[in-house]
Design a protein around this motif. Structure first.
Motif, mmCIF file in Angstrom:
data_model
loop_
_atom_site.group_PDB
_atom_site.id
_atom_site.type_symbol
_atom_site.label_atom_id
_atom_site.label_comp_id
_atom_site.label_asym_id
_atom_site.label_seq_id
_atom_site.Cartn_x
_atom_site.Cartn_y
_atom_site.Cartn_z
ATOM 1 N N SER A 369 0.828 -1.208 0.000
ATOM 2 C CA SER A 369 0.000 0.000 0.000
ATOM 3 C C SER A 369 0.860 1.255 0.000
ATOM 4 C CB SER A 369 -0.925 -0.004 1.227
ATOM 5 O OG SER A 369 -1.781 -1.126 1.214
ATOM 6 N N ALA A 370 1.974 1.235 0.758
ATOM 7 C CA ALA A 370 2.861 2.401 0.795
ATOM 8 C C ALA A 370 3.518 2.621 -0.557
ATOM 9 C CB ALA A 370 3.912 2.205 1.878
ATOM 10 N N VAL A 371 3.950 1.535 -1.205
ATOM 11 C CA VAL A 371 4.571 1.661 -2.526
ATOM 12 C C VAL A 371 3.564 2.212 -3.533
ATOM 13 C CG1 VAL A 371 5.555 0.351 -4.440
ATOM 14 C CG2 VAL A 371 6.277 -0.139 -2.099
ATOM 15 N N ALA A 372 2.329 1.696 -3.475
ATOM 16 C CA ALA A 372 1.303 2.166 -4.408
ATOM 17 C C ALA A 372 0.967 3.633 -4.158
ATOM 18 C CB ALA A 372 0.052 1.303 -4.270
ATOM 19 N N ALA A 373 0.902 4.025 -2.883
ATOM 20 C CA ALA A 373 0.592 5.421 -2.564
ATOM 21 C C ALA A 373 1.702 6.350 -3.010
ATOM 22 C CB ALA A 373 0.358 5.560 -1.057
ATOM 23 N N ALA A 374 2.972 5.917 -2.832
ATOM 24 C CA ALA A 374 4.093 6.753 -3.256
ATOM 25 C C ALA A 374 4.142 6.902 -4.768
ATOM 26 C CB ALA A 374 5.397 6.154 -2.741
ATOM 27 N N ALA A 375 3.718 5.851 -5.482
ATOM 28 C CA ALA A 375 3.775 5.892 -6.938
ATOM 29 C C ALA A 375 2.615 6.673 -7.544
ATOM 30 C CB ALA A 375 3.789 4.469 -7.497
ATOM 31 N N GLY A 377 0.315 8.699 -5.561
ATOM 32 C CA GLY A 377 -0.064 9.874 -4.794
ATOM 33 C C GLY A 377 -1.466 9.826 -4.230
ATOM 34 N N ILE A 378 -2.070 8.652 -4.212
ATOM 35 C CA ILE A 378 -3.425 8.497 -3.676
ATOM 36 C C ILE A 378 -3.354 8.396 -2.146
ATOM 37 C CG2 ILE A 378 -5.489 7.036 -3.655
ATOM 38 C CD1 ILE A 378 -4.811 6.146 -6.465
ATOM 39 N N THR A 379 -4.103 9.228 -1.486
ATOM 40 C CA THR A 379 -4.071 9.267 -0.019
ATOM 41 C C THR A 379 -4.601 7.980 0.601
ATOM 42 O OG1 THR A 379 -4.455 11.658 -0.145
ATOM 43 C CG2 THR A 379 -4.803 10.608 1.995
ATOM 44 N N LEU A 380 -5.564 7.361 -0.066
ATOM 45 C CA LEU A 380 -6.154 6.137 0.475
ATOM 46 C C LEU A 380 -5.088 5.063 0.702
ATOM 47 C CD1 LEU A 380 -8.674 4.527 1.287
ATOM 48 C CD2 LEU A 380 -8.919 3.855 -1.121
ATOM 49 N N GLY A 381 -4.073 5.017 -0.172
ATOM 50 C CA GLY A 381 -3.012 4.026 -0.007
ATOM 51 C C GLY A 381 -2.274 4.203 1.311
ATOM 52 N N TRP A 382 -2.010 5.480 1.685
ATOM 53 C CA TRP A 382 -1.317 5.720 2.955
ATOM 54 C C TRP A 382 -2.197 5.324 4.142
ATOM 55 C CZ3 TRP A 382 3.588 6.085 2.598
ATOM 56 C CH2 TRP A 382 4.189 6.730 1.504
ATOM 57 N N ILE A 383 -3.503 5.563 4.009
ATOM 58 C CA ILE A 383 -4.418 5.171 5.093
ATOM 59 C C ILE A 383 -4.410 3.655 5.282
ATOM 60 C CG2 ILE A 383 -6.840 5.143 5.809
ATOM 61 C CD1 ILE A 383 -7.203 7.786 4.372
#
Length: 496
Positions: A369-375, A377-383
């Motif tokens: 999820s962190a890798v996907a959010a960093a790539a 920029g979707i906030t939901l991934g960090w959540i």
């Protein structure tokens, strides 16, 4: 020698059968009235439906008989064809007497006979005998004696007043212990079940009551556009969980009494439907003590009997609802037999396996999820990553608790195995009940040098597992419990 006379159910049951059929008839009757526009003809058809139901109930009552013939019970139904069911008394494993609300008002009872055959709950049932007749049949069937003459009508004779009957109360659960009920979690979903049932009834009967599916769909859309109302309903249902769950628990376990009567363990419970279940002591091979996380923190457990040939053992085999742990150990020790040995720890690799299972999946999800959010920029991934990390952290104490719950032991008369955390179960089994051993080892267990040892038992679930024991323990424990099974092989090895 007196001639046995076929008996019928009480005629009072004719007042119950039509009422029980009413729910299945309600929808067709309402449909007839609506289709007929509530005209005189529609009322006539609805009345004919009710009369037909009563006639059908009378025919069912008149064509059903039961009879105790020597060493067997026979039930017969004869209308167009004749059906006879014969049950040898020696096959009877237990007799269950219950009194639903309407039966109780009319002085009737439902008697179910469990033979443990074909995995069914009972092989025969008498729905609508008098309380006196139910007590008589229960005594005859459990004692396997010749049938006596039908008991005369009159007030029910107390169980302790029956000639030759010995009865001793083991425990009576105090009313204040019913407050432990919501801790078990079994009844906590009651509010959601009620809500789901109400929605289902609305969709099923909506058209007949003038509330079509379109109305229900528009109501759902209206709620969806107001999420704060949905949230309020969800919060309300969650708050009602312990309340309604506790109420349902109390209804089913009200005035729980465990007693010993003429070689049987008898458990009686229930407020609306009073139920009495008899378990033959000679067929009880052990017991199972169960608790969840909340129950463990409160120091309470539940208990079930492990019985040979018992259908529906998860319900009929209940020895205790939620009670304090010392009480459960004292009661099971007196009713079945104590277990007097400490449980042996499993190897440290078993702890590592539990920690890995509890942490690794959430850690992987957090990383992805962190890798996907960093790539992206979707906030939901960090959540999702943060939530997964929190769950991975919670997996540490969960894994340690699962390891601490593992154990097995033997005290010379009974063996015991324990496992689980969210639902921890400890089975105590008599040595004579063990009919075999089975070793199971997955590829991952082979890599770790552990295995699962299963004690085959001709009762309960049929097998009880000691999970992730060392290979040395997997050999030594069966040799300790059943050494005579290995002696011929060891003797042969010494002479070879």
């Amino acid at each position: 020698m007196p001639v046995s006379v076929p008996l019928r159910l009480s005629p009072k049951v004719l007042l119950i059968d039509p009422v029980r059929m009413l729910p299945s008839l309600l929808l067709p009757l309402v449909g007839v009235l609506f289709v007929g526009g509530f005209s005189p003809r529609s009322y006539i058809w609805a009345a004919l439906g009710v009369v037909g139901t009563v006639v059908f109930a009378v025919i069912r009552w008149a064509t059903f008989t039961y009879e105790l013939v020597g060493d067997r019970l026979e039930t017969k139904r004869a209308l167009i064809s004749r059906s006879v069911r014969t049950i040898p008394l020696e096959r009877i494993r237990g007799v269950d007497v219950s009194t639903p609300p309407m039966h109780r008002l009319l002085g009737l009872a439902v008697l179910k006979i469990d033979t443990g055959a074909s995995g069914r709950n009972e092989e025969a049932g008498l729905d609508g005998v008098t309380l006196t007749e139910a007590e008589r049949l229960k005594t005859v069937l459990l004692r396997r004696t010749a049938p006596a003459q039908p008991a005369p009508a009159g007030p029910v004779v107390p169980a302790h007043a029956v000639a030759g009957r010995t009865e001793r109360e083991i425990v009576r659960v105090p009313k204040r212990w019913l407050l432990y009920g919501p801790l078990s979690g079994a009844y906590l979903l009651t509010p959601f079940a009620f809500a789901g049932g109400a929605i289902g009834l609305a969709f099923q009967w909506g058209d007949d009551l003038g509330v079509g599916r379109d109305v229900a769909w528009h109501a759902g859309e209206w709620l969806w556009e107001r999420p704060y109302l949905l949230l309020a309903v969800a919060v309300l249902l969650v708050l009602l969980m312990p309340v309604l769950g506790g109420v349902m628990y109390a209804v089913f376990n009200w005035d729980f009494v465990l007693k010993r009567r003429d070689g049987y363990l008898v458990a009686e419970r229930g407020l609306v439907n009073r139920r009495s279940v008899s378990l033959e002591s000679e067929r009880v091979r052990g017991y199972e003590i169960v608790d969840g996380l909340a129950e463990r923190w409160a120091g309470v457990v539940r208990a079930w009997a492990i019985v040979t040939g018992l259908g529906d053992s998860r319900t009929r085999g209940q020895l205790l609802p939620d009670v304090p742990r010392p009480v459960a150990y004292a009661v099971t020790g007196e009713a079945v037999g104590p277990y007097d040995a400490a449980l042996r720890a499993h190897p440290p690799v078993a702890r590592n396996r539990r920690l890995f299972r509890a942490i690794f999946p959430w850690a992987v999800l957090a990383l992805l999820s962190a890798v996907a959010a960093a790539a992206t920029g979707i906030t939901l991934g960090w959540i999702v990553a943060v939530v997964a990390l929190l769950l991975a952290g919670a997996g540490i104490p969960l894994g340690l608790d699962r390891y601490a719950s593992l154990g097995h032991g033997y005290d010379g008369a009974r063996l015991s195995v324990r496992s689980g955390s969210l639902r921890r179960s400890q089975a105590v089994i008599e040595r004579r009940a063990v009919v075999g051993w089975r070793l199971r080892q997955t590829w991952f267990q082979r890599r770790a040098g552990v295995l699962t040892l299963i004690a085959g038992v001709g009762a309960g679930t049929g097998g009880y597992e000691a999970i992730d024991v060392s290979e040395a323990q997997g050999v030594a424990f069966p040799a300790e419990v059943t050494p005579e099974w290995l002696t011929p092989f060891l003797g042969g090895a010494e002479h070879s």
